[in-house]
Enzyme design. Structure first.
Site, PDB file in Angstrom:
ATOM      1  N   GLY A   1     -13.930   2.860  -0.771  1.00  0.00           N
ATOM      2  CA  GLY A   1     -14.044   1.437  -0.442  1.00  0.00           C
ATOM      3  C   GLY A   1     -14.726   0.712  -1.578  1.00  0.00           C
ATOM      4  O   GLY A   1     -15.317   1.354  -2.462  1.00  0.00           O
TER       5      GLY A   1
ATOM      6  N   CYS B   1     -15.254   9.489  -2.171  1.00  0.00           N
ATOM      7  CA  CYS B   1     -15.802   8.376  -2.956  1.00  0.00           C
ATOM      8  C   CYS B   1     -16.825   7.574  -2.130  1.00  0.00           C
ATOM      9  O   CYS B   1     -17.896   8.083  -1.847  1.00  0.00           O
ATOM     10  CB  CYS B   1     -14.666   7.524  -3.509  1.00  0.00           C
ATOM     11  SG  CYS B   1     -15.234   6.472  -4.859  1.00  0.00           S
TER      12      CYS B   1
ATOM     13  N   VAL C   1      17.464   0.968   8.031  1.00  0.00           N
ATOM     14  CA  VAL C   1      17.027   2.314   8.434  1.00  0.00           C
ATOM     15  C   VAL C   1      16.132   2.270   9.672  1.00  0.00           C
ATOM     16  O   VAL C   1      16.344   3.006  10.634  1.00  0.00           O
ATOM     17  CB  VAL C   1      16.246   2.993   7.278  1.00  0.00           C
ATOM     18  CG1 VAL C   1      15.913   4.426   7.642  1.00  0.00           C
ATOM     19  CG2 VAL C   1      17.040   2.931   5.994  1.00  0.00           C
TER      20      VAL C   1
END
Ligand code: XMP
Length: 530
Positions: free
Chosen positions: A71, A98, A242
């Site tokens: 973040g 992180c 799709v």
């Protein structure tokens, strides 16, 4: 139900418990979806939820493991995203990545501060072979770093399991509590052995059984749809793309003819496309859907007459689409459920699934017709990524060509004709586009580019054909390479292919005397031409 209630009703659901999945808690990092993708590559289900999710809800989800994403914040600053310390004592393994790693240390009594040396890019990391997170990882391995802060002091009970020249704690762990923290990003491909690390976490540490397979998903979805629809009727807007095709076929498998698919032919489809959609899904197809093809071409052209502003054109097409759909729904009468082909990136990017800012506005999420009365909103693909939707499509027996079709915008050729949209101009684009597609695939280039099409400029100019002076349109050819469609490069298609397509277009398509190839990337251009 009003629109917001309908949206909220589907939003709260979680399938983590029954699918023995991993919870990804999102702190606003740019790679959150990538983490989820990598987990699923191990055939392990996972969901992304905001870091703000209540502890009670998290306990109720019963995840078998939790991943905290990166973040943009500093965890020691006031108001920075945080989690309750309880998260780390649920008895469930946690991996912090992180920011998530720093937060784990911060919350559990360690110290995080500004790093003396900022690390960014590919960095060599020395890992400890004894760590279960690094099983089968080389002792020296290249990892992707991107951080200003670092772990100055680990929380009590943790040991360092990896370091770099500048970072004494590139990874830390407390195996007795199954807590793991990595400063780098195992989810990005630049981390050479990142996939092994994530596999070690989900299969080794969390003991996931790796049973999240497409046929299991299809079976589960069929049961869930049957429960929702009961003896009632469901209505599905089928575009031939799709997502809506897979959603429709899944519905048909679950409730057969109780689902009615409405296919609105707005006249802005590619050459022969409407007939192809009907051939696959209509009465002669083999999916057993109740299929209604609405020929709405005239009314779309009537509303688009004289309109040149691109935004206005989009607005009209979107509005008219909903109107036609509503009219058809009214003819059918009471329907219990409305089906939409929303997929997971739509959910996450529209800010519902996690913390990501709204990157682009979505055509599916929230685009509910106002006047269709239904109790249930069914979004069978809501938790699937695009490639998983394709896998489901193949497993359901949808033709390969349709499943791997390139993206086609909702407003269709309306965003490929500059200026006023008329039936004549649509005809020109359809013919030119069919030739361009044919020539690209003949040269094998359809597999090398992500999107390619012909568009029509609003420019007419003088030319000469035979002995005659002409004053005709210029057709534009486009072929781009892109990963996320937010940026793109023009593809360097061999001149020979462009030349062959050019000569066919000016010879075979009426009212065209020039063909131009668009060399512009995005930015500064967009992919479409409107
Ligand atoms: P642009 O032209 O903005 O397009 O570079 C990026 C990608 O989005 C597709 N696109 C749309 N898709 N409805 C859609 O479903 C739309 O209104 C729409 N507008 C653009 C475009 O084809 C490209 O893949």
């Amino acid at each position: 139900m009003n629109k917001d209630e309908k949206k909220r009703a589907v939003k709260q659901e979680s399938h983590l418990k029954e699918r023995r999945g991993i919870l990804v808690l999102d702190f606003g990092g740019q790679y959150n979806q990538l983490i989820a993708r990598r987990v699923r590559e191990n055939h392990v289900y996972c969901e992304i939820h905001s870091y703000k999710t209540d502890m009670a809800d998290i306990r109720g989800m019963e995840p078998i493991g939790i991943i905290l994403t990166g973040g943009p914040n500093s965890c020691y600053e006031e108001g920075a995203p945080c989690v309750s310390p309880e998260l780390f004592s649920l008895g469930v393994p946690v991996l912090g990545i992180c920011y998530g790693a720093q937060l784990m240390m911060h919350v559990l009594g360690g110290k995080v501060g500004r790093a003396p040396v900022r690390e960014y890019g590919r960095i060599e990391v020395s890992v400890s072979a004894a760590s279960p997170l690094f099983a089968d990882v080389h002792e020296k391995t290249i990892c992707w770093m991107s951080h200003n802060d670092y772990i100055e002091q680990m929380a009590p009970g943790f040991i360092s399991s990896a370091c770099t020249d500048n970072c004494p704690v590139a990874a830390a762990e407390d195996p007795s509590r199954s807590l793991y923290a990595v400063q780098f990003h195992p989810e990005v491909l630049h981390t050479q052995e990142g996939q092994t690390m994530l596999k070690n976490f989900v299969l080794g540490i969390c003991k996931a059984d790796g049973s999240w397979k497409m046929d299991a998903f299809i079976q589960e979805s069929i049961e869930a749809i049957r429960n929702k629809v009961g003896n009632g009727r469901a209505l599905c807007a089928l575009s031939g793309g799709v997502d809506s095709s897979v959603a429709a076929v899944l519905m048909a498998r679950a409730v057969g003819r109780q689902v009615t698919c409405v296919f609105v032919d707005h006249g802005l489809l590619r050459k022969d496309e409407a007939d192809q959609v009907e051939a696959i899904f209509g009465p002669t197809g083999n999916f057993g859907l109740t299929f209604i093809r609405v020929d709405a071409r005239e009314r779309f052209f009537a509303r688009l007459k004289g309109v040149t502003d691109p935004e206005k054109k989009r607005e009209i097409i979107g509005e008219e689409f909903i109107r036609v759909f509503e009219e058809e729904a009214r003819k059918i009468g009471q329907v219990e459920a409305l089906v939409q082909g929303t997929i997971y990136p739509d959910v996450v990017e529209s800010g519902e699934g996690g913390e990501s800012a709204v990157i682009k506005s979505h055509h599916n999420v929230g685009a509910l017709p106002d006047h269709v009365d239904f109790k249930e909103l069914i979004e069978p693909l809501r938790y699937l990524f695009k490639d998983e939707v394709r896998e489901a499509g193949l497993a359901l027996g949808i033709p390969h060509d349709l499943v791997f079709r390139q993206p086609f915008p909702g407003p269709g050729l309306g965003v490929r004709i500059v200026g006023e949209v008329t039936p004549e101009k649509v005809h020109i684009v359809q013919e030119a586009d069919a030739i361009w597609r044919e020539e690209l695939s003949r040269g094998g280039w359809d597999k090398n580019v992500n999107q390619y099409f012909a568009a029509l400029s609003n420019m007419r100019s003088v030319g000469v054909m035979g002995d005659e002076r002409t004053y005709d349109y210029a057709v534009l050819l486009r072929a781009v390479k892109t990963v996320d469609f937010m940026t793109a490069e023009s593809a360097d298609i061999p001149w020979e292919i462009i030349g062959r397509a050019t000569s066919r277009i000016v010879n075979e398509v009426p009212c065209v005397n020039r063909v131009l190839y668009d060399c512009t990337g995005k930015p500064p251009a967009t992919i479409e031409w409107e």
